[in-house]
Structures are given as structure tokens and as C-alpha cells.
Design an enzyme around this catalytic site. Sequence first.
Site, PDB file in Angstrom:
ATOM      1  CE  LYS A  34       5.632 -27.147  13.125  1.00  0.00           C
ATOM      2  NZ  LYS A  34       6.968 -27.237  13.742  1.00  0.00           N
ATOM      3  CB  THR A  35       8.221 -23.546  17.110  1.00  0.00           C
ATOM      4  OG1 THR A  35       8.295 -24.231  15.864  1.00  0.00           O
ATOM      5  CG2 THR A  35       9.574 -23.628  17.801  1.00  0.00           C
ATOM      6  CG  ASP A 231       8.064 -29.971  15.799  1.00  0.00           C
ATOM      7  OD1 ASP A 231       6.866 -29.726  15.527  1.00  0.00           O
ATOM      8  OD2 ASP A 231       8.999 -29.234  15.451  1.00  0.00           O
ATOM      9  CD  GLU A 232       6.800 -30.135  11.309  1.00  0.00           C
ATOM     10  OE1 GLU A 232       5.673 -30.531  10.934  1.00  0.00           O
ATOM     11  OE2 GLU A 232       7.248 -29.012  11.027  1.00  0.00           O
ATOM     12  CD  GLN A 262       1.978 -27.121   7.414  1.00  0.00           C
ATOM     13  OE1 GLN A 262       3.047 -26.708   6.982  1.00  0.00           O
ATOM     14  NE2 GLN A 262       1.458 -26.690   8.556  1.00  0.00           N
ATOM     15  NE  ARG A 614       4.960 -23.220   3.765  1.00  0.00           N
ATOM     16  CZ  ARG A 614       4.744 -23.433   5.055  1.00  0.00           C
ATOM     17  NH1 ARG A 614       5.699 -23.184   5.934  1.00  0.00           N
ATOM     18  NH2 ARG A 614       3.579 -23.869   5.500  1.00  0.00           N
TER      19      ARG A 614
END
Length: 742
Positions: A34-35, A231-232, A262, A614
Site C-alpha cells: 500500500k505504501t 493512508d490507513e 486490519q 506480521r
Amino acid sequence: MQNKIFDNLNDPQQKAVLHKDGPMLVIAGAGSGKTRVLTHRIAYLISEKIDPSNILAITFTNKAAREMMRRVEELLGMKITNRPWVRGFSESMVPTIGTFHSIGARILREEAEKIGYERNFAIYDEEEQKKLIKTIMQEQGVNDEQFPIFQVQNFIGNAKNELLRPDHFLENPVNYFEERMGKVYESYQKNLKNLNAFDFDDLIMVPVMIFREKEKIKERYQNQFQKILVDEYQDTNKGQYQLVKMLGENHRNIFVVGDDFQGIYGWRGADIQNILSFEKDYPEAKIVLLEQNYRSTQNILDAAHEIIKKNASQKEKKMWTKNQAGEKLTIYSASDQEDEALFVTERIEEQQKTIHLGETAVLYRINAQSRSIEEAFLQAGIPYHIVGALRFYSRKEIKDVLAYLRILVNYRDEMSLKRVFNVPKRNLGKISYKNMKKMAEREEKNITEFLLNENLFNKILDTDPSLQKWEGFAKALREIKLSLPEKSLKETISLLLKVTGYEEYLLSKEEEGEERLENIKELLTVTEKYGSQKASEVLETFLEEISLLSAEEKNPEDRGSKVQLMSIHSSKGLEFDTVFLTGMEEGIFPHSRSFGNNLEMEEERRLFYVAITRAKRKVFLTRALRRHLFGSVQANPPSRFLRELPRELVDEYEKEGKVSEYRLNIRVQEKEREQINRKMVTCNETLVEGDKIFHPIFGKGVIITLEGNIVTTAFAGLGIKKLDKTVAPIKKLDEKRKKMIV
């Protein structure tokens, strides 16, 4: 340059980056890049001749903002930032990339004077908020046992996140609690204004209120920011959601990236519906799914999917990877928490030769779980780092130095003045402070203004020698103030350490003082980015940046050769080769507060999804048959998440001579559940507001409200919980006999 922008993008990522105009929602699964999409999107817009100053990118941490800017510069092959932020958003042709709070702070710097503030306002952190709230509660005669300060602070913070002003609670209080809190909230806001200060939650709420009430100001920012990226997005609360919506409601060029799988911050106000309802807000929105994972093995992704698919509120997607299927997840059922810790220690020792310690993480749902693991690591000589230890900007010596600087920027910042007027000790107490304040008010000034006015101060000294103890402090402030237009920020702080006697004060404390002085030297390192610019030009900016940084949890930038211990919430955004997820028991994970509440249970599932994704290669899941926690022994059944994992994706680890708990027949598991259920008896006692109760996990609490069987309770250090008294294992505390009523 265009080729570089599209290098290493898969088809869905490229589709998102090339999006032209209008709203877009990018659902980006764990490890899907995503980044990369956000940074390539910004670089693409600039390459397409979009004015960089018209681009606004919003993140949740300063670290993420810095990384985003670095990547954009790398893609464009040019430096697009060469100095710290200064006044205004359009002074330099660069995109605005920052956190919600840093953007809000910059808006307030521009508009403060229009709402009765000075633009040199202070930003109060949690500690300063608590001190102010405590003072107000004392003034209003509010009992801090009945209404603990942390509870009042949570109430005010939650109200601001929901964009509710004090009059909302004063005009239509639902109960006595809201009525009292409304009065404290009202006085708190008035005091903040008198101090020319905002708290962290104001940085979102107040800009939204300005936009609601001042149309022309809102239009100016809408014209400024014609391309908005967020973002997020799943972590936004109501205030943040409204800020983005208002900025983009005309041009509607809102590009949001997030993952509903998430969304794990509902407990601090995040609203998962913001991302789930994006198409309702923007019916014309384009949707892109990023389902290819670049981090984990397929077995890990399949295990995560099997848990998360049971949630009802979500966007359907299935993560896949070109990586190998990989190892199965390993489950270990320990006899107790010491056995669990020993298992984790032994596995780390086994793989230490092949796996870097810094690439190993031990995660837990409750911070108290770390104790037994730490003890085992210490005995085995395994180095470890606990993420979330005392943060740099929260250290006393750093806050002291910053307080000195803050009162020179904002004379009305009495909280900072109270912090340092007797640090180092100058034999100045509360009575002396009150007398000085009266003197200052007699001259229609605040204390800082009075002390900085040498003629006025000396005149008073001649008539009242009892105030001579203030002379050294006053002279130090004047000397630092005079240096601001002449010295750099680094030189000013060095001067401050000498003239206030703070450096000498630290050195008198030998080893502890030397360590604290080293921390201040690190602060001097932070100021080096301002170079030779005069302190008077950059001090405001520096203090604002520090205020925003100090609110962030410290993540491990350089893990080194240490195992990382952290809560699952702290692990968000990180990745490791190997992850140990401990405490897989009902009541711990999922947490007991989610029992009987579908929305909270869904968040627990999302938290499990975050935890195991993770890991790149290997996941260990551990549980204890008995666990000593919060002063009592618990015997909780295995987490439902363990039972829901497909057998083909997991292996049970069996020590020699130890029967596999995971493979016990269903009757044994039911017998175990019966045992715990007998302990979780219903509270049949009559409960009323103000009663003190005990919960085996949350500890002691005070009942705030009662609605049917729902008991809303404030627990020390944990905030406000809603419990169903027919299910929750709560006991009423008999204050007279100091024991529980059974």
C-alpha cells in the site's frame, strides 16, 4: 522518470496509481504494497504537472510521513524538501505530507487569531492535560475517587473525537455522570484558551469546527488541496473522517488506502464503518483490490483468512502470494505461563544460528503477559527489547528543557512555567508562586511577561524583598530570550542549560545525571537540521514538531540483535521472520470484554489477522492450561481462534512425555470449560452507581451507569468498559469489610 514510477507495480497497483479524477478506494491487504501505491501515486501526479502544493497526503505517524516523502524524492530523482515546515501551506512548491494532527496544527497556526488564540499556542500532552484536569476537578469539588482523572480525560478525548462540545452534555445530559463531566469539560476548554493552548484532540476537532462556521476559510483550503490521499483509512475516527470529507467535498479527488481486515483501533475511537461505507459517501468511487501479498507464506495467509472470514462486516477478498506454501503454524499447549515462556525461549535458541534475533517477535494481547517471558529471557541470556518503553520526548529532562522554551514562545503557558520555575530548586514554593502571580496581575500581566520586564521586576523587588528568590530565574529567562534572534536553536539550548543551572544540576546526580545529560545532547542533535537559522525564526516550528512526535509510540527503527517484545497493537505495520503469539486463551485472546459484543469480537478477529500476518515464514501459537495473571490463577479454555484453524494448516508441538492438549478429546475440553464457567458466576448483588466492583482481569473499578444488565464501569489504567452483569465475572466490593461479596 515515468518508467521508474511504474517499475515493480503489479496490474492492480498500476491501475490505482494511474487513476485520473474522482474518489478511489484501494483495499490493500496485509503486505500488499500500500505504501508503494501511495508514493508512486504522488510521484505520478507530480510527473503529470499537477502543482505539488495542491497535493495533500495524510498518514498516522510522522515516521510514515517521512518515509513517504523519501520514497517520492527517490522516484522523482530530485530533492523536494530542503527545510522544515514554516508558515503557510503554499510557500514552497512541495506536496504536503504529514499526520492528521500535524496538518491540523498547521491549519490552526494559520487561523488561530480568527478564533481568539495567538498563533504561538502550546500543544499540551497527556501529562499536562491531567494536571490541568486535576486542578479543575479540585476547584469544582469533583471527587477523584468517584471520577478518576484518567476517566475524565478519556471522556473529554472521546467527546472531541466525536466532535461534541461541552454544551452538548450541559444542555441534554443523559445522566449525572455526563452532567458533571460536561462542567469539567467546559472549564477545561476555557482554561486551555486562557493558557493559549490546545490539546492533541483539539488539533482535529477545532479545524473541523472552523470549517463548519467559516465557509470562506474552508473554501480556501479546498482550493489549496485538490488531490487528497489518505493512508490507513480504516483507522480514522469521526473527526478525522469529517476533516477529510470537508476538504474534498468540492473537487472529490479523494484517494484512500486501507484494509478493513486490519481495523484494530475501535477502542480509541476509530470507526471501521468509514472504510466500509466509502461507496455510500462517494457512489461514483472506483474500487481497486490489492490481494497479492509480498511478505508471508501461503499457509500463513490461509490461516489468517480462515479466522477473518467469520466476520460479517468486511470487504470480501482473499490474499495470495507467489511465495512458497511454507511451514505449518505450530501450536503449543503449556502447563502454565512459565512453561509457555520456556517453550518460546527454547525455540528461539534453536533457530538463533539461522534467524537473526531482531527478526523474531513475541506478541501478546495484554502487556502484563511479558513478565514471565522477560524472566525466561534473562535466565537464558537472550537479549530483548520491549517496544513501548518510556519514549524519548516523555523523559523528564527533555520535558524540562522544552518547557523553558515553550514559555518563551507563549507567555501564557502557565503549565510549562509551573513545571520549571523551581527546577533546578530555587526554594520557590506554591505560596511564593501565588504572591508573584498577584504582583503580575496587579500590573495587568502574566508571570512570564512580568519576569521578562526587567524594569518592572526590579521596581517590585525594591518594595518586596521576599521575592528576591525569583531574581535568578528571571535573569536566566531574559538572557535566553535575548539570545533567540542572535543564536541558532542548538546554541540557545546550550545557553539555557548553563544560565538556568540545569546542566550543573544534572551533573550533581553522577551516573543518573550523566545519562540524562546524554539525552539532552541527543535533543541537540535533533536541532541540527535547522542549521544556522536563528532560534527566533524556527522555535515555534521546532516545538510544534516535538509536540506531535511525542504523541507517537516508539517503534524499533533498528532492531539490532534483540528479540522484539510487544503488544499486538504495537506490531501493526511491522514484519518479522518469526512470530510467537502467546496467551491464546479465552478471556485473554479474544479479550473477555469482547464476549457478548459482536462488534468487539470482530475487532479481536482482525487483531488476530494482524498478529499472524506480521510473520514472513513461521508462526508459533501458545496457550497455558493455567495462568497466574493480575494476582489470581486463571484456567481458561483454548482460544476459539485455535479451534477454528483448519487442522491441515497446523502442527501440535509435543514435548517428550507430554500429552497434546490440542488433541484432547472434546469431552476433556468441555470439562475444562465447565470448570471456568463455575468460576464466572453471575453477580446477583444489587448494584448502584458509585459501587466498587472487582473483575479478575480488569481489577477494581467504579460503576458509572447502570442500564438493565449493562454495567458501565471505569477501571484504573484501562478506561471505561461496558459489562453484562449476567455474563461478566464481576464481584461487588464491600468497602466496610474490604472483601468481595460472593
